[in-house]
Design a protein around this motif. Structure first.
Motif, PDB file in Angstrom:
ATOM      1  N   GLY A   1      10.298 -15.021   4.604  1.00  0.00           N
ATOM      2  CA  GLY A   1      10.538 -16.259   3.857  1.00  0.00           C
ATOM      3  C   GLY A   1      11.754 -17.060   4.347  1.00  0.00           C
TER       4      GLY A   1
ATOM      5  N   ASP B   1      10.780 -19.804   6.614  1.00  0.00           N
ATOM      6  CA  ASP B   1      10.137 -20.924   5.921  1.00  0.00           C
ATOM      7  C   ASP B   1      11.187 -21.863   5.337  1.00  0.00           C
ATOM      8  OD1 ASP B   1       7.421 -20.170   6.308  1.00  0.00           O
ATOM      9  OD2 ASP B   1       7.637 -18.635   4.774  1.00  0.00           O
TER      10      ASP B   1
ATOM     11  N   TRP C   1      -0.043 -26.241   2.826  1.00  0.00           N
ATOM     12  CA  TRP C   1      -0.789 -25.566   1.752  1.00  0.00           C
ATOM     13  C   TRP C   1      -1.376 -26.622   0.819  1.00  0.00           C
ATOM     14  CZ3 TRP C   1      -1.771 -20.453   1.975  1.00  0.00           C
ATOM     15  CH2 TRP C   1      -0.959 -19.664   2.801  1.00  0.00           C
TER      16      TRP C   1
ATOM     17  N   SER D   1       0.505  -9.809   1.733  1.00  0.00           N
ATOM     18  CA  SER D   1       1.836  -9.227   1.565  1.00  0.00           C
ATOM     19  C   SER D   1       2.260  -8.363   2.738  1.00  0.00           C
ATOM     20  CB  SER D   1       1.820  -8.348   0.306  1.00  0.00           C
ATOM     21  OG  SER D   1       3.088  -7.804   0.051  1.00  0.00           O
TER      22      SER D   1
ATOM     23  N   GLN E   1       9.193  -2.512  -1.539  1.00  0.00           N
ATOM     24  CA  GLN E   1       9.595  -3.654  -2.369  1.00  0.00           C
ATOM     25  C   GLN E   1       8.406  -4.281  -3.086  1.00  0.00           C
ATOM     26  OE1 GLN E   1      11.416  -6.953  -0.196  1.00  0.00           O
ATOM     27  NE2 GLN E   1      10.924  -8.379  -1.840  1.00  0.00           N
ATOM     28  N   LYS E   2       7.259  -4.343  -2.390  1.00  0.00           N
ATOM     29  CA  LYS E   2       6.136  -5.125  -2.895  1.00  0.00           C
ATOM     30  C   LYS E   2       5.302  -4.380  -3.937  1.00  0.00           C
ATOM     31  CE  LYS E   2       7.254  -8.594  -0.273  1.00  0.00           C
ATOM     32  NZ  LYS E   2       7.683  -9.898  -0.783  1.00  0.00           N
TER      33      LYS E   2
ATOM     34  N   LEU F   1      -4.812  -8.503   2.401  1.00  0.00           N
ATOM     35  CA  LEU F   1      -4.342  -8.794   3.758  1.00  0.00           C
ATOM     36  C   LEU F   1      -2.887  -8.377   3.813  1.00  0.00           C
ATOM     37  CD1 LEU F   1      -4.266 -10.180   6.574  1.00  0.00           C
ATOM     38  CD2 LEU F   1      -3.820 -12.335   5.376  1.00  0.00           C
ATOM     39  N   GLY F   2      -2.562  -7.421   4.690  1.00  0.00           N
ATOM     40  CA  GLY F   2      -1.173  -6.960   4.727  1.00  0.00           C
ATOM     41  C   GLY F   2      -0.853  -6.212   6.001  1.00  0.00           C
ATOM     42  N   SER F   3       0.453  -6.133   6.287  1.00  0.00           N
ATOM     43  CA  SER F   3       0.857  -5.323   7.431  1.00  0.00           C
ATOM     44  C   SER F   3       2.197  -4.689   7.124  1.00  0.00           C
ATOM     45  CB  SER F   3       0.967  -6.190   8.688  1.00  0.00           C
ATOM     46  OG  SER F   3       1.977  -7.142   8.513  1.00  0.00           O
TER      47      SER F   3
ATOM     48  N   GLY G   1      -2.863  -6.536   9.227  1.00  0.00           N
ATOM     49  CA  GLY G   1      -2.335  -7.367  10.310  1.00  0.00           C
ATOM     50  C   GLY G   1      -1.752  -8.617   9.712  1.00  0.00           C
TER      51      GLY G   1
ATOM     52  N   ASP H   1      -2.197 -12.638   9.617  1.00  0.00           N
ATOM     53  CA  ASP H   1      -3.239 -13.611   9.947  1.00  0.00           C
ATOM     54  C   ASP H   1      -3.088 -14.833   9.031  1.00  0.00           C
ATOM     55  OD1 ASP H   1      -5.619 -15.076  10.159  1.00  0.00           O
ATOM     56  OD2 ASP H   1      -6.813 -13.280  10.537  1.00  0.00           O
ATOM     57  N   GLU H   2      -2.505 -15.885   9.610  1.00  0.00           N
ATOM     58  CA  GLU H   2      -2.202 -17.102   8.844  1.00  0.00           C
ATOM     59  C   GLU H   2      -3.473 -17.704   8.218  1.00  0.00           C
ATOM     60  OE1 GLU H   2       1.248 -17.800   9.345  1.00  0.00           O
ATOM     61  OE2 GLU H   2       1.204 -19.330   7.788  1.00  0.00           O
TER      62      GLU H   2
ATOM     63  N   ALA I   1      -4.809 -15.687   5.380  1.00  0.00           N
ATOM     64  CA  ALA I   1      -3.952 -15.845   4.199  1.00  0.00           C
ATOM     65  C   ALA I   1      -4.419 -17.057   3.378  1.00  0.00           C
ATOM     66  CB  ALA I   1      -2.488 -16.004   4.610  1.00  0.00           C
TER      67      ALA I   1
ATOM     68  N   GLY J   1       9.741 -15.100  -3.663  1.00  0.00           N
ATOM     69  CA  GLY J   1       8.302 -14.886  -3.497  1.00  0.00           C
ATOM     70  C   GLY J   1       7.635 -16.215  -3.216  1.00  0.00           C
TER      71      GLY J   1
END
Ligand code: ADP
Length: 485
Positions: A21, A24, A256, A302, A307-308, A330-332, A357, A359-360, A363, A383
């Motif tokens: 983050g 971003d 977005w 994520s 943490q998550k 979807l996570g890595s 993995g 993957d924009e 997401a 978040g």
């Protein structure tokens, strides 16, 4: 209001280099602040990947010996960002990510790599570049935490310093014997300076010596002042609470935007949420889930880390399945968590689907196709995934911590009746409470009018940078007034 010049310094910036983050925020804030009369130039390390993307480069200063090698300070533009780049090949041009080699081991010389970056920020603040005198140096996270230390101990001109904590879990604590190589004087090694439990504390230095400390949500600002959430730093933070404020992060609402998103199958607005059905079908297909339009479809996007709270989700999966729901994840990250979800797919084929993995595009597809987005974090500075979820009409189901507590309004009876509710919160962050939240979500989903109300209220929330940028601009202006007075 006259123009305010801010030098930001960060170890990552979207879209040039990103692990989380922080990138971003560093990438989005300059653009959001420009219309408010704040000109941000950002100093970043010259990683090979960054050097390859620079446009309009100009050497500002040659540095024959910058922390053990020849370097240059470059002014450049890239992706609409106004940059200073510290091009020090001996520090930054190497295989791997910004902080670790290809096998995930942190670079041993990270304190020198980021000390060098922080020192350059201080030098720029003191007037190293011709005709450039920023009023504010805004340093982000532990990597840049020594910037206020250099400014405090070097003497000379000292612009005001803002230090932002994006995640208190990463503090940058290093061997005290590095003091001299970092170019810090012996007198800086005190509790009122850079010393932290016998080591040199980079984040600690930022917290102790900056003029203002910000973090990325009001609730996280409160939590980090407590022994439970302070990760060893709470005493110091409590002592500086009058200098600490929480300003929420936001998302880029051009990237977005479900009404124009090229990565999703069916575009839609808040008035057309029924069009999400096509995205749901496409997501079920991509994640090898049964084509089941009626099943509540929970999504997760994520990092897989403690943490998550995704280990809690693993434990709660039987409850999710018992509700007739599905999961698209979807996570890595953490290998043990990945193995746990692999086993869950085998146990519940067609009901649980995962892609491991980064993957924009996927997401975006999860946000556009899932009915709800799960964020069961143990702690969460701000978040971003729940903000994307609000914008995409996926109802966020979140733990009541940090920025999650600040950005989602729980569907309690009063908030529902008032049309204010946008999602579901649960506390404490434990499996039983998460199971309850999953059941609540599934039962609300089966009341289409209520669910639609939640979706529409979520999509109406302003998750753009407009408000937060205003708060940063006010903070800068206040600091400048303080200096002048
Ligand atoms: P953190 O910075 O702690 O990872 P945030 O929610 O603040 O968490 O930001 C994470 C960002 O990265 C979000 O924009 C999210 O969509 C994105 N993201 C996380 N994991 C993935 C993934 N596996 N693939 C694509 N995007 C991801």
């Amino acid at each position: 209001m006259s123009r305010i010049d801010v030098l930001a310094v960060a170890s990552e910036i979207f879209p040039l280099v990103k692990t989380g983050g922080l990138a971003d925020v560093a990438g989005a804030l300059p653009k959001a602040l420009a219309p408010l009369g704040v000109r941000v130039r950002t100093l970043v390390p010259g990683y090979a990947s960054v050097m390859a993307l620079l446009e309009e480069t100009r050497t500002v200063r040659r540095l024959p010996d910058w922390f053990g090698g020849a370097a240059r300070l470059i002014a450049a533009e890239a992706a609409g960002l106004d940059l200073f780049v510290l091009d020090a090949p001996h520090l930054y041009r190497r295989e791997g990510g910004p902080y670790a080699d290809s096998s995930g081991r942190d670079f041993a010389d990270n304190p020198i790599r980021f000390g060098a970056l922080a020192r350059m920020a201080a030098s720029l603040g003191q007037g190293l570049a011709p005709r450039y005198r920023p009023a504010i140096v805004h340093a982000h996270d532990w990597q840049t935490g020594l910037a206020p230390a250099y400014l405090s101990y070097d003497g000379g001109r000292r612009p005001a310093v803002v230090f932002t904590i994006h995640n208190l879990a990463f503090q940058g604590q290093f061997d005290p014997r590095l003091l001299e190589s970092l170019g810090l004087p012996a007198e800086s090694f005190t509790p009122d300076g850079v010393e932290y439990y016998g080591d040199i504390g980079f984040l600690k230095s930022g917290v102790r010596l900056a003029d203002r400390i910000t973090t990325v949500s009001p609730t996280y600002a409160t939590e980090i002042c407590t022994p439970q959430g302070g990760m060893g730093m709470d005493g110091l933070l409590r002592g500086r609470a009058d200098r600490l404020i929480g300003i929420l992060n936001a998302i880029d609402t051009d990237v977005w935007d479900p009404s124009t998103d090229p990565m999703i199958d069916a575009e839609y607005t808040a008035g057309q949420v029924e069009r999400r059905a096509a995205n749901k079908a496409a997501l079920q297909n991509r994640m090898r889930l049964e084509a089941d339009p009626e099943a509540p479809l929970f999504g997760v996007v994520s990092r897989l880390s403690w943490q998550k709270g995704l280990d809690l989700l693993l434990e709660a999966l039987p409850a999710l399945i018992a509700e007739g729901a599905q999961l698209a994840l979807l996570g890595s990250g953490d290998a043990a968590l990945e193995a746990g979800f692999q086993a869950a797919i085998r146990a519940h084929p067609g009901r649980i689907g995962c892609v491991f993995g980064y993957d924009e595009a996927l997401a975006h597809q999860v946000q556009a196709g899932a009915d709800a987005i799960l964020v069961p974090s143990r702690f969460e500075p701000c978040g971003l995934t729940q903000l994307c979820a609000l914008r995409y009409g996926a109802v966020p189901v979140v733990s009541r911590v940090g920025g999650l507590a600040d950005t989602v309004i729980d569907a309690g009876p009063m908030a529902l009746a008032a049309g204010a509710a946008t999602g579901i919160q649960f506390a404490p962050v434990e499996t039983a409470a998460l199971e309850m939240a999953l059941r609540r979500a599934a039962s609300l989903y089966r009341k289409p009018a209520t669910w639609r109300k939640l979706q529409r209220a979520g999509m109406a929330v302003d998750v753009s940078w407009t408000g937060p940028a205003q708060q940063y601009a006010e903070l800068y202006a206040e600091l400048i007034r303080e200096r002048a007075g």
